[in-house]
Scaffold this active site. Sequence first.
Site, short mmCIF file in Angstrom:
data_model
loop_
_atom_site.label_atom_id
_atom_site.label_comp_id
_atom_site.label_asym_id
_atom_site.label_seq_id
_atom_site.Cartn_x
_atom_site.Cartn_y
_atom_site.Cartn_z
N GLU A 211 -40.65 -18.78 -34.45
CA GLU A 211 -39.31 -19.30 -34.78
C GLU A 211 -38.45 -19.06 -33.55
OE1 GLU A 211 -38.46 -20.96 -37.34
OE2 GLU A 211 -39.76 -20.41 -39.00
N CYS A 245 -29.43 -19.26 -33.91
CA CYS A 245 -30.40 -20.16 -33.27
C CYS A 245 -30.05 -21.62 -33.52
CB CYS A 245 -31.80 -19.87 -33.78
SG CYS A 245 -31.96 -19.97 -35.56
P1 NAD Z 1 -34.93 -9.81 -29.17
O1 NAD Z 1 -34.61 -9.38 -27.77
O2 NAD Z 1 -34.45 -8.99 -30.32
O3 NAD Z 1 -36.52 -9.97 -29.25
C1 NAD Z 1 -37.16 -10.36 -30.43
C2 NAD Z 1 -38.29 -9.41 -30.72
O4 NAD Z 1 -39.25 -9.47 -29.68
C3 NAD Z 1 -37.82 -7.96 -30.83
O5 NAD Z 1 -38.35 -7.39 -31.99
C4 NAD Z 1 -38.36 -7.33 -29.57
O6 NAD Z 1 -38.72 -5.98 -29.75
C5 NAD Z 1 -39.57 -8.15 -29.26
N1 NAD Z 1 -39.87 -8.21 -27.82
C6 NAD Z 1 -38.98 -8.25 -26.80
N2 NAD Z 1 -39.62 -8.33 -25.62
C7 NAD Z 1 -40.95 -8.32 -25.91
C8 NAD Z 1 -42.13 -8.40 -25.11
N3 NAD Z 1 -42.08 -8.49 -23.80
N4 NAD Z 1 -43.33 -8.41 -25.76
C9 NAD Z 1 -43.39 -8.33 -27.09
N5 NAD Z 1 -42.30 -8.24 -27.89
C10 NAD Z 1 -41.11 -8.25 -27.31
O7 NAD Z 1 -34.40 -11.24 -29.44
P2 NAD Z 1 -34.29 -12.46 -28.49
O8 NAD Z 1 -35.63 -12.78 -27.94
O9 NAD Z 1 -33.15 -12.30 -27.56
O10 NAD Z 1 -33.88 -13.54 -29.63
C11 NAD Z 1 -32.97 -14.52 -29.45
C12 NAD Z 1 -33.68 -15.85 -29.55
O11 NAD Z 1 -34.22 -15.98 -30.86
C13 NAD Z 1 -32.78 -17.03 -29.34
O12 NAD Z 1 -33.40 -17.95 -28.49
C14 NAD Z 1 -32.65 -17.62 -30.73
O13 NAD Z 1 -32.39 -19.01 -30.72
C15 NAD Z 1 -33.97 -17.28 -31.32
N6 NAD Z 1 -33.90 -17.26 -32.78
C16 NAD Z 1 -34.61 -18.20 -33.46
C17 NAD Z 1 -34.52 -18.24 -34.86
C18 NAD Z 1 -35.27 -19.24 -35.66
O14 NAD Z 1 -35.41 -19.05 -36.86
N7 NAD Z 1 -35.77 -20.32 -35.07
C19 NAD Z 1 -33.71 -17.31 -35.53
C20 NAD Z 1 -33.02 -16.36 -34.78
C21 NAD Z 1 -33.13 -16.34 -33.40
#
Ligand code: NAD
Length: 448
Positions: A211, A245
């Site tokens: 997602e 998102c």
């Molecule tokens: P985040 O930094 O919280 O990371 C998400 C998860 O990935 C965390 O649990 C984190 O521990 C893990 N993570 C981080 N780096 C990692 C790595 N190198 N290896 C493995 N796991 C790792 O969140 P984010 O990535 O900044 O999320 C924001 C993004 O999520 C935006 O692009 C947003 O659009 C998207 N999003 C999508 C939805 C959807 O339903 N489509 C919903 C909410 C957010």
Amino acid sequence: MASQSEVIDRLRATFRSGVTFPEQFRMTQLQNLLYLVEENEQLIQDALHKDLHKPKFESVLSEIQITLNDLYFAMENLRTWMQPEYNIGKNLATRMDDCFIRREPLGVVLIIGAWNYPLHLILLPLVAAIAAGNCAILKPSEICQATEQLLAELIPKYLSQDCYAVLCGGAEDTKSLLKNKFDHIFYTGSQVVARSILLAAAPHLTPVTLELGGKSPCFIYGHIDIQKAAKRLCWSKFFNTGQSCVAPDYVLCTAQTRDALLPALRETLRTFYGPDPGASLDMGRIVTPHHWRRLMDMLEKSKGKVVIGGESREEDRYIAPTVLVDVQESDALMQEEIFGPILPILTIESLEEGIDYINRQEKPLALYVFSDETSVVTTVLNNTSSGGFCGNDGIVHMALPGLPFGGVGKCVSDNVNKVVIIRRKALDMDLIMVPCHLPLPSRCQWDG
Ligand code: NAD
């Protein structure tokens, strides 16, 4: 404390015992999850306020109520979902046979959540995992520490510890967790990290649901009630401080529509947040100094002209709802998902030019069209591809538990159905889901 692999082994042994299979077990766990949310509403609101400065109204609507709705939906439908499906076509060879589809749980699934809705991005997939009879490891985002800790404390109190576990930690902990074999991985987050998730899943051939995010356009075109469009645009864009998102990422409209839209946006923002949004209890904050800096860099590099907002404060990670005009396709704001309270407006001259612009970009997670002309809405619907689509509103398509949610292309890997909501004029309401026990903040006192 048990190691990651010890926890996974414990859950796997439980799954093999078959304890999660009966309907009664699944129902009890769903009921307990419901109690968890209901009995700890204040603690949840406090944690979300600590992490994201989330206003009470937003916490209740987009974290608590959305989870409760999903739970009610799952509990109501659990028995039906567990029934075999007999309504399948037979051929000559199988005419006399019992042919049916039986839905079976997968095993131990891993749910990795992002920080922007730190509660519901963990609990909604958990509802599905429980209803489907799986065991689950939950890995909340470490960025929202208060919510992460609250989940780690509450989940073992309410749910079976042999079936569900919360594992906390940052990227390194998640990477080490991913070395283990799971039966499914449900990941919400950025496209960059999603690649690491797929790579980690590959050696085990684990199926993955992604997602992800992207740039969701908002196309405003033709004859239009501009006040109403401005209200709905502000609602969907600035909710959660733009950190959704599915938030409209940018606006496409003609110069004439833009000139009518700007005063309507100013008026709406004043109604929502008062003369100083930075002092409003309805305005959240950017999640971390790093994310604040990322947004400010984009804003500073932009060649667009700020016409609304633009104020910011580093000390409390504040950025005012900000609108820019004269933004070009090559602008810094148009290169990646904004994910904050900044709204660039790009001008186009025709419906075809707008559609062409959208189709030149990656397929959006959500696409919004505002127009009183039905033909405009359907033309955009029929000539573009996106995960979700709303006509004359924004983000509401994610609030219905009966609709699937997801993206296409780079937004997500496995959604094949476009989810469409077109608001009908005769049924027009500005807000479909107001928790009745809440004192309504200014944003809800809309006249339709
Ligand atoms: P985040 O930094 O919280 O990371 C998400 C998860 O990935 C965390 O649990 C984190 O521990 C893990 N993570 C981080 N780096 C990692 C790595 N190198 N290896 C493995 N796991 C790792 O969140 P984010 O990535 O900044 O999320 C924001 C993004 O999520 C935006 O692009 C947003 O659009 C998207 N999003 C999508 C939805 C959807 O339903 N489509 C919903 C909410 C957010």
